[in-house]
Write an enzyme that holds these catalytic residues in place. Structure first.
Site, short mmCIF file in Angstrom:
data_model
loop_
_atom_site.label_atom_id
_atom_site.label_comp_id
_atom_site.label_asym_id
_atom_site.label_seq_id
_atom_site.Cartn_x
_atom_site.Cartn_y
_atom_site.Cartn_z
N ARG A 33 0.82 -1.23 0.00
CA ARG A 33 0.00 0.00 0.00
C ARG A 33 0.85 1.27 0.00
O ARG A 33 0.50 2.26 -0.64
CB ARG A 33 -0.94 -0.03 1.21
CG ARG A 33 -1.91 1.15 1.28
CD ARG A 33 -2.90 0.93 2.42
NE ARG A 33 -3.55 2.15 2.84
CZ ARG A 33 -4.70 2.62 2.33
NH1 ARG A 33 -5.30 1.97 1.38
NH2 ARG A 33 -5.22 3.74 2.78
N ILE A 59 -7.42 8.15 -1.40
CA ILE A 59 -7.39 6.68 -1.43
C ILE A 59 -8.21 6.28 -0.20
O ILE A 59 -8.01 6.81 0.90
CB ILE A 59 -5.95 6.13 -1.39
CG1 ILE A 59 -5.94 4.60 -1.25
CG2 ILE A 59 -5.10 6.74 -0.31
CD1 ILE A 59 -4.53 3.97 -1.39
N SER A 60 -9.18 5.38 -0.37
CA SER A 60 -10.10 5.03 0.72
C SER A 60 -9.36 4.31 1.86
O SER A 60 -8.27 3.75 1.65
CB SER A 60 -11.21 4.11 0.21
OG SER A 60 -11.90 4.74 -0.84
N ALA A 61 -9.98 4.31 3.05
CA ALA A 61 -9.42 3.59 4.19
C ALA A 61 -9.41 2.09 3.87
O ALA A 61 -10.31 1.59 3.20
CB ALA A 61 -10.26 3.85 5.43
#
Ligand code: SAM
Length: 219
Positions: A33, A59-61
């Site tokens: 990530r 960027i999403s959790a």
């Protein structure tokens, strides 16, 4: 250093009940990530929070990404369209799950983010994911139909072209609702004769999907 952090994040997501499917857990363990996060905020790559990737986008959790992927029942060999490439991280996870027997296309409306996502995918070994610049609310007719479509920005309603481009037994997941609030993660499954079975899978918060069948830029 990052491997240990990644392992711990995955352990937490499993413990909290966000991750349960083996193939998705393995993908989360494998995809780095931090390589998809702007360098100045990489220290937060393995915290469970959304992060800025520039151009007003995020960027999403990880927990939200887990919810999205777990809801779609992805399988090896499937043909998948992601709408909203952003950093490319989600596309890399999808690629890891469907493998190179499948096909992954990701469409992004902001040129610079498409370049950012493509560069991140290339550097991490997912250069076979096709990143396209365009309005994803219209889908990507050239490569349709799709086994799965994943929309990663919030739409006022499920975009008609995307539903049309879904195969029978195909599934589409998208956040539906208002700007930043009162949004629901929805999964639509196309039945024979084109009927849709629609399920609501809980609240969420995403940036707006801007395009012909989404929000207008001035909304
Ligand atoms: N999936 C991304 C990732 O893994 O980093 C995060 C996506 S971010 C939450 C939503 C993205 O959707 C943004 O990059 C935004 O520019 C993009 N977007 C918004 N409207 C779009 C449209 N009509 N077509 C394609 N992309 C769109």
């Amino acid at each position: 250093m990052h491997e240990r952090e990644r392992e711990e994040l995955v352990e937490r997501l499993v413990q909290w009940g966000y991750l349960s499917k083996r193939d998705i857990i393995d993908a989360f363990k494998k995809v780095p990530r931090h390589e998809f996060i702007p360098e100045n905020i990489r220290d937060y790559a393995y915290a469970d929070q959304p992060l800025s990737i520039g151009h007003g986008q995020t960027i999403s959790a990880p927990s939200m990404i887990a919810i999205m992927l777990e809801s779609l029942d992805l399988k090896v060999g499937q043909k998948v369209l992601e709408v909203g490439t952003g950093s490319g991280y989600n596309a890399a996870l999808i690629a890891e799950i469907v493998g190179q027997k499948g096909k992954v296309f990701s469409i992004e409306r902001i040129n610079e983010l498409a370049d950012f996502g493509r560069a991140n995918l290339d550097r991490t070994g997912y250069g076979w994911v096709h990143v396209v610049v365009g309005d994803g609310t219209c889908g990507y007719e050239k490569e349709a139909p799709w086994n799965r479509i994943l929309v990663t920005a919030c739409t006022p309603k499920l975009p008609e072209p995307l539903l049309k481009q879904l195969k029978v037994k195909g599934k589409l997941g998208a956040p539906v609702g208002q700007h930043y609030m009162f949004q629901t993660w929805m999964v639509a499954e196309k039945r024979a004769k084109g009927e849709l079975k629609i399920e609501e899978r809980g609240g969420c918060s995403f940036v707006p999907l801007v395009g012909e069948y989404g929000w207008k830029a001035e909304d």
